[in-house]
Design a protein around this motif. Sequence first.
Motif, PDB file in Angstrom:
ATOM      1  N   ASN A   4       0.831  -1.206   0.000  1.00  8.09           N
ATOM      2  CA  ASN A   4       0.000   0.000   0.000  1.00  8.09           C
ATOM      3  C   ASN A   4       0.868   1.259   0.000  1.00  8.09           C
ATOM      4  OD1 ASN A   4      -2.751   0.965  -0.071  1.00  8.09           O
ATOM      5  ND2 ASN A   4      -2.393   1.752   1.983  1.00  8.09           N
ATOM      6  N   GLU A   5       2.055   1.170   0.558  1.00 10.10           N
ATOM      7  CA  GLU A   5       2.980   2.304   0.527  1.00 10.10           C
ATOM      8  C   GLU A   5       3.300   2.694  -0.915  1.00 10.10           C
ATOM      9  OE1 GLU A   5       7.637   3.309   1.609  1.00 10.10           O
ATOM     10  OE2 GLU A   5       6.715   1.510   2.433  1.00 10.10           O
ATOM     11  N   VAL A   6       3.607   1.707  -1.730  1.00 13.67           N
ATOM     12  CA  VAL A   6       3.910   1.950  -3.142  1.00 13.67           C
ATOM     13  C   VAL A   6       2.688   2.569  -3.829  1.00 13.67           C
ATOM     14  CG1 VAL A   6       4.460   0.837  -5.345  1.00 13.67           C
ATOM     15  CG2 VAL A   6       5.643   0.132  -3.250  1.00 13.67           C
ATOM     16  N   PHE A   7       1.512   2.038  -3.535  1.00  9.62           N
ATOM     17  CA  PHE A   7       0.280   2.545  -4.127  1.00  9.62           C
ATOM     18  C   PHE A   7       0.032   3.999  -3.720  1.00  9.62           C
ATOM     19  CE2 PHE A   7      -4.418   3.044  -3.750  1.00  9.62           C
ATOM     20  CZ  PHE A   7      -4.705   3.035  -5.110  1.00  9.62           C
ATOM     21  N   LEU A   8       0.160   4.306  -2.419  1.00  6.88           N
ATOM     22  CA  LEU A   8      -0.054   5.673  -1.934  1.00  6.88           C
ATOM     23  C   LEU A   8       0.908   6.648  -2.594  1.00  6.88           C
ATOM     24  CD1 LEU A   8      -0.639   5.334   1.917  1.00  6.88           C
ATOM     25  CD2 LEU A   8      -2.233   6.206   0.228  1.00  6.88           C
TER      26      LEU A   8
END
Length: 104
Positions: A20-24
């Motif tokens: 989710n870090e990459v997505f955010l």
Amino acid sequence: MADTYEKYREKLREYADPKNEVFLKSLIPGVEDALGVRSPDMRKLAKELYKDNWREYFELNQDSCFEETALQGSVIGLMKEDIELVLNEVRRYIPKARNWALCD
């Protein structure tokens, strides 16, 4: 005095999700300090913090990652305090809202 602040910093790290870090980071231009905490977890933490000691958290908050700032904004959204207190916290928060996700 820093117990509440450190407790929630640790909780944010526990909820961190590298995917989710990459997505955010792909959704929010300029955000390099995201942990990737998912929205349902952020809402849960905001409710918990509001019932706990949000004043201490706000005083000690260093905005060291995207989620620390977002958590503060989420707590403000939950406030059922005197309107002047809420407006004061909103005024303190507005300069921190550097992107759409912090004011959404």
